[in-house]
Design a protein around this motif. Structure first.
Motif, PDB file in Angstrom:
ATOM      1  N   GLN A   1      -5.818   8.443 -32.603  1.00  0.00           N
ATOM      2  CA  GLN A   1      -6.365   7.591 -33.656  1.00  0.00           C
ATOM      3  C   GLN A   1      -6.707   6.199 -33.120  1.00  0.00           C
ATOM      4  N   MET A   2      -7.778   5.634 -33.635  1.00  0.00           N
ATOM      5  CA  MET A   2      -8.134   4.244 -33.347  1.00  0.00           C
ATOM      6  C   MET A   2      -8.557   3.617 -34.668  1.00  0.00           C
ATOM      7  N   ALA A   3      -8.183   2.344 -34.897  1.00  0.00           N
ATOM      8  CA  ALA A   3      -8.465   1.751 -36.199  1.00  0.00           C
ATOM      9  C   ALA A   3      -8.663   0.247 -36.084  1.00  0.00           C
TER      10      ALA A   3
ATOM     11  N   HIS B   1     -10.099  10.939 -32.670  1.00  0.00           N
ATOM     12  CA  HIS B   1     -10.690  11.443 -31.437  1.00  0.00           C
ATOM     13  C   HIS B   1     -10.679  12.974 -31.391  1.00  0.00           C
ATOM     14  N   ALA B   2      -9.732  13.584 -32.068  1.00  0.00           N
ATOM     15  CA  ALA B   2      -9.632  15.045 -32.023  1.00  0.00           C
ATOM     16  C   ALA B   2     -10.814  15.705 -32.737  1.00  0.00           C
ATOM     17  N   THR B   3     -11.267  15.096 -33.841  1.00  0.00           N
ATOM     18  CA  THR B   3     -12.367  15.686 -34.613  1.00  0.00           C
ATOM     19  C   THR B   3     -13.695  14.964 -34.416  1.00  0.00           C
TER      20      THR B   3
END
Length: 337
Positions: free
Chosen positions: A206-208, A237-239
Motif C-alpha cells: 500500500q502507498m497513500a 500495488h497488488a491490484t
C-alpha cells in the motif's frame, strides 16, 4: 552498459518513462558505489533545473549552446577502463549531454546555465524512533520509524524538492513562488503550503497520501490527482488500483503519538506499522493468519499489552522469541451448550 546508456536511463527515469525492471536496474547501479550515487545526484540536479520554462528567445539561445556543446568530440564522454566505475569528467560536459537528452525526452525546456549539483542531507530513523526535521524554509517534517528523508541543504529558487522512503508527516510553509514536492516511490506530491501524511514504505503493498489541511496534487507516471482536506489517495500495488477515499485522521497519523488504530484491517497490511513502532518482526504461520481482520486501538501501549490484545481481537496465538513474533490463527472455541 556504457556511460551514455546509463545517462540515458537516468534521464528517462526522471522523465517517468522507465519500466519497473529498468527502475530496479538503475537502483542497483546507484547503490553499487558512492561515486555512482554522486553521478546520479548531479544528473538529477541538471534535469530539475532544465524543467524551468524560459521565453522562446532564451530557449533558442540555449538550444544553440546545447548543440555547440554536443558537437564536441565524443571523447568528452568516453567511458573509463573495463572496471566500469564511471566518473564525471567535468560538470558542464555532463550538463550538456543531459540537456541534449532533455530535448529528446522532455521536449520543450532547455537549460541555459547548468547549476552545480545540490548538496543533500539524509535523515534516517530506526525502529521505535521518530525524528522532527526543521527545513530552512520553515517547513517541519516528522519522520516515522524506519524511514528516510533526503533533502537539500538549501532549496532552489523555483522549487523545494525532498525524497522520502517510508512515512512522514509534513507541515509545509507556504511559498507561492516555490512549490514543495515530495518524491516517494512512483508518486510526486506537490503543494504550496499544507499539512499531509505520506506513506510509501518499501516492501509493503500500500502507498497513500492523506491530506489534513490545504490542497495537494499527486502525480504518478500516467495521471495526476487533486485532494481536498479529509481525502486520501491510496494505491494497492497488488491490484494496480488507485483510488480516493475519506480517512480517519487518528488512524493515519496516530503513529506520531504511538497510537495505532485498526478498523477491520488485514493483519498483513498493519504488520509493518507494528514492526516499525516496536522494533520487532512479525512472522505469519500461513496465508490465513495474514488475512485475519483486526479491530483494535492502542494508545502508547507496551508491546506485551499489544500482543495480548492481538490474540483476543484476532483469534491469534503469539509466540515471542527475542524480537521475532510468531503468529498463528487459532480456531474459535465452540459456544458452550
Amino acid at each position: 552498459m556504457e556511460p551514455e546508456e546509463i545517462y540515458l536511463l537516468i534521464t528517462r527515469y526522471l522523465a517517468r518513462q522507465t519500466s519497473p525492471d529498468e527502475n530496479e536496474q538503475l537502483a542497483a547501479w546507484v547503490g553499487h558505489s558512492p561515486e555512482n550515487e554522486r553521478t546520479f545526484e548531479q544528473l538529477k540536479a541538471v534535469w530539475q533545473a532544465s524543467q524551468t520554462p524560459h521565453e522562446p528567445a532564451e530557449t533558442a539561445a540555449a538550444l544553440r549552446q546545447v548543440k555547440a556543446r554536443l558537437a564536441r568530440p565524443v571523447a568528452v564522454l568516453a567511458g573509463p577502463p573495463p572496471v566500469r566505475r564511471w566518473r564525471l569528467r567535468r560538470p558542464y560536459q555532463v550538463a550538456a549531454w543531459v540537456v541534449g537528452v532533455v530535448v529528446a525526452v522532455g521536449g520543450g525546456h532547455f537549460l541555459t546555465n547548468p547549476t552545480a549539483a545540490m548538496e543533500y542531507r539524509v535523515s534516517r530513523t530506526l525502529a521505535r524512533q521518530k525524528q522532527q526535521i526543521h527545513l530552512l524554509d520553515g517547513s517541519v517534517v516528522t519522520l516515522a520509524p524506519q524511514s528516510q528523508l533526503r533533502y537539500p541543504t538549501t532549496f532552489g529558487e523555483t522549487s523545494r524538492e525532498v525524497y522520502l522512503e517510508g512515512e512522514a508527516f509534513f507541515e509545509v510553509k507556504k511559498d507561492a513562488r516555490r512549490p514543495f514536492r515530495v518524491h516517494s516511490g512512483s508518486w510526486t506530491t506537490q503543494v504550496l503550503g499544507t499539512a499531509f501524511n505520506v506513506s510509501a514504505v518499501p516492501g509493503t503493498t500500500q502507498m497513500a497520501v492523506s491530506l489534513l489541511e490545504g490542497k495537494v496534487e499527486v502525480f504518478d507516471k500516467q495521471d495526476h490527482y487533486l485532494l481536498a482536506p479529509g481525502q486520501q489517495l491510496r494505491a494497492d500495488h497488488a491490484t494496480g488500483r488507485i483510488y480516493r477515499q475519506e480517512f480517519n485522521a487518528a488512524q493515519v497519523v496516530g503513529w506520531r503519538t504511538n497510537r495505532l488504530v485498526f478498523q477491520n484491517e488485514r493483519l498483513a497490511d498493519v504488520a509493518a506499522q507494528i514492526e516499525r513502532l516496536y522494533g520487532v518482526k512479525l512472522v505469519f504461520a500461513d496465508a490465513g493468519t495474514a488475512e485475519v481482520r483486526l479491530w483494535a486501538t492502542f494508545d502508547n501501549e507496551q508491546l506485551p499489552a499489544v500482543l495480548e490484545a492481538l490474540q483476543l481481537a484476532g483469534s491469534l496465538e503469539c509466540r515471542r522469541e527475542g524480537q521475532v513474533i510468531y503468529l498463528r490463527q487459532v480456531a474459535a472455541k465452540p459456544a458452550a451448550e
